[in-house]
Design an enzyme around this catalytic site. Structure first.
Site, PDB file in Angstrom:
ATOM      1  N   GLU A   1      -5.821  -8.333  -0.066  1.00 41.80           N
ATOM      2  CA  GLU A   1      -6.443  -8.130   1.248  1.00 41.80           C
ATOM      3  C   GLU A   1      -7.905  -7.788   1.042  1.00 41.80           C
ATOM      4  O   GLU A   1      -8.241  -6.945   0.201  1.00 41.80           O
ATOM      5  CB  GLU A   1      -5.810  -6.951   2.016  1.00 41.80           C
ATOM      6  CG  GLU A   1      -4.432  -7.180   2.562  1.00 41.80           C
ATOM      7  CD  GLU A   1      -3.938  -5.992   3.416  1.00 41.80           C
ATOM      8  OE1 GLU A   1      -4.774  -5.168   3.865  1.00 41.80           O
ATOM      9  OE2 GLU A   1      -2.722  -5.891   3.605  1.00 41.80           O
TER      10      GLU A   1
ATOM     11  N   GLU B   1       0.783  -1.236   0.000  1.00 42.93           N
ATOM     12  CA  GLU B   1       0.000   0.000   0.000  1.00 42.93           C
ATOM     13  C   GLU B   1       0.817   1.291   0.000  1.00 42.93           C
ATOM     14  O   GLU B   1       0.781   2.054   0.973  1.00 42.93           O
ATOM     15  CB  GLU B   1      -0.966  -0.012   1.201  1.00 42.93           C
ATOM     16  CG  GLU B   1      -1.949  -1.149   1.152  1.00 42.93           C
ATOM     17  CD  GLU B   1      -2.993  -1.093   2.273  1.00 42.93           C
ATOM     18  OE1 GLU B   1      -2.817  -0.307   3.219  1.00 42.93           O
ATOM     19  OE2 GLU B   1      -3.987  -1.832   2.180  1.00 42.93           O
TER      20      GLU B   1
HETATM   21  C1  BGC Z   1      -2.768  -3.176   7.514  1.00 46.52           C
HETATM   22  C2  BGC Z   1      -3.357  -3.642   8.818  1.00 46.52           C
HETATM   23  C3  BGC Z   1      -4.836  -3.382   8.841  1.00 46.52           C
HETATM   24  C4  BGC Z   1      -5.489  -3.911   7.599  1.00 46.52           C
HETATM   25  C5  BGC Z   1      -6.922  -3.519   7.540  1.00 46.52           C
HETATM   26  C6  BGC Z   1      -3.474  -3.817   6.399  1.00 46.52           C
HETATM   27  O1  BGC Z   1      -2.884  -3.454   5.207  1.00 46.52           O
HETATM   28  O2  BGC Z   1      -1.428  -3.498   7.474  1.00 46.52           O
HETATM   29  O3  BGC Z   1      -2.723  -3.014   9.882  1.00 46.52           O
HETATM   30  O4  BGC Z   1      -5.397  -4.048   9.949  1.00 46.52           O
HETATM   31  O5  BGC Z   1      -4.837  -3.451   6.441  1.00 46.52           O
HETATM   32  O6  BGC Z   1      -7.021  -2.126   7.653  1.00 46.52           O
END
Ligand code: BGC
Length: 368
Positions: free
Chosen positions: A300, A182
């Site tokens: 993710e 990110e």
């Molecule tokens: C972050 C986490 C976070 C998740 C959801 C991830 O990319 O590293 O810290 O909990 O995104 O926001």
């Protein structure tokens, strides 16, 4: 936009520290010599791996969140243990994404040496995954400093990748390197395009055949895919993006998202409008993939434990279903932390979430 602060949930306890020490003492550190014979030693040859096939093999994955990307392992309440990988395999998953905060374990000045113990700890995690036939993605996560001052951290970013790539160069093709989680802030999509190109060149010196994963600027947002520029002649690349929309639902009450408490109680009911928004977003990503002939990985997605379980399961199932129908592989965020699919306190799955992450053919009962 994902406006987030570093996560500070999870107590830093003496027990955590003791657990970390015992993991090391009980053989957490492997004896693999990257230069010599070892469990790897069949590195992928240049031109051998097809990134679409690699992406297909990633299939359904889980993020081992809040462990190695915390300021130190255990600081956010998760210390990796070998049984995690057994359960993930038993859960029917194909891969793990291992977020790693290398920047907390490397010197600030050139040549930015990475702590050997930490490299070995990451290697242990990689070996746990590969020995269970789970593909492993290792990334560079929470490198906040480069988001604030890209120019001041570029050499360190490349220097750390030089070391990580060299260390793991003999590992098989089932190990994938993901450049940077990110990119955001001052690391704009334009600057990121230049840095990613140099990072790929750095990695290719020791890993000419390895599959590399890259995501777009602006927090891996789908909209930022348009601005992503990849080296045209390097096809052994999988492109990743993240999906947490509607953000007010997935991040309700998240400690690291200021102002998210009023969102508590937001549900996701799977109305036609709600579903269409997800289909539209993911179709947009799929169109980019087709136009650019690059495989896409949803690296993710997940909904926080503070949302109601029925909504979480519905949303998770619908995103997974849509992603799979568009040909993406994916990795759920996360295994046993804030968005958990597994409950460490009961040592059992959160079954509604696990069910939502089953292959498409099993999903219809969850969505309907
Ligand atoms: C972050 C986490 C976070 C998740 C959801 C991830 O990319 O590293 O810290 O909990 O995104 O926001």
């Amino acid at each position: 936009m994902r406006d987030r602060k570093p996560l500070i949930s999870g107590p830093v306890s003496v027990i955590n520290l003791l657990l970390i020490s015992s993991v090391f003492l009980l053989g957490g550190c492997s004896k693999f010599n990257p230069a010599g014979p070892g469990p790897g030693n069949h590195p992928p040859e240049p031109g051998k791996l097809n990134p679409f096939e690699q992406n297909r093999k990633l299939g359904r994955g889980v993020n081992l969140g809040n462990a190695l990307e915390a300021p130190f392992e255990g600081a956010w309440g998760v210390i990796l243990e070998d049984w995690f990988f057994d359960r993930i395999k038993e859960g029917g998953f194909n891969s793990v994404r291992i977020p790693i905060r290398w920047s907390a374990h490397a010197s600030a000045t050139a040549p930015y040496n990475i702590d050997e113990m930490f490299l070995e700890r990451v290697e242990w995690a990689v070996q746990q995954a590969l020995s269970r036939n789970l593909l492993a993605i290792i990334n560079m996560h929470h490198y906040e400093e480069i988001m604030q001052s890209p120019a001041a951290h570029k050499a360190r970013f490349l220097g750390m990748w030089e070391q990580v790539a060299r260390y793991f160069r003999n590992y098989p093709g089932e190990l994938i390197f993901e450049l940077l989680n990110e990119p955001n802030g001052a690391l704009t999509p334009e600057i990121w395009n230049a840095y990613l190109d140099e990072a790929i060149q750095t990695i290719r010196k020791t890993n000419p055949g390895r599959t590399i994963m890259v995501g777009p600027g602006h927090w891996y947002d789908i909209e930022a895919l348009q601005a992503l520029q990849l080296p045209e002649d390097d096809r052994n690349i999988i492109v990743s993006f993240h999906y947490y929309s509607p953000f007010q639902f997935t991040h309700q009450g998240a400690e690291w998202v200021p102002g998210s408490d009023p969102w508590l109680g937001t549900s996701w009911n799977g109305t036609a409008t709600e579903e269409q928004a997800i289909v539209d977003d993911l179709t947009h990503a799929a169109n980019w993939s087709t136009a650019n002939n690059r495989p896409l990985f949803l690296g993710e997605f997940g909904a926080i434990y503070k949302a109601d379980m029925a909504s979480r399961a519905r949303w998770t199932a619908f995103v997974a279903l849509t992603a799979e129908s568009l040909g993406f592989s994916w990795s759920y965020w996360d295994f046993c932390a804030n968005f958990a699919v597994f409950d460490k306190s009961t040592m059992d799955w959160h079954h509604p979430i696990l069910d939502a992450l089953q292959p498409v053919s099993n999903l219809l009962t969850v969505v309907r």
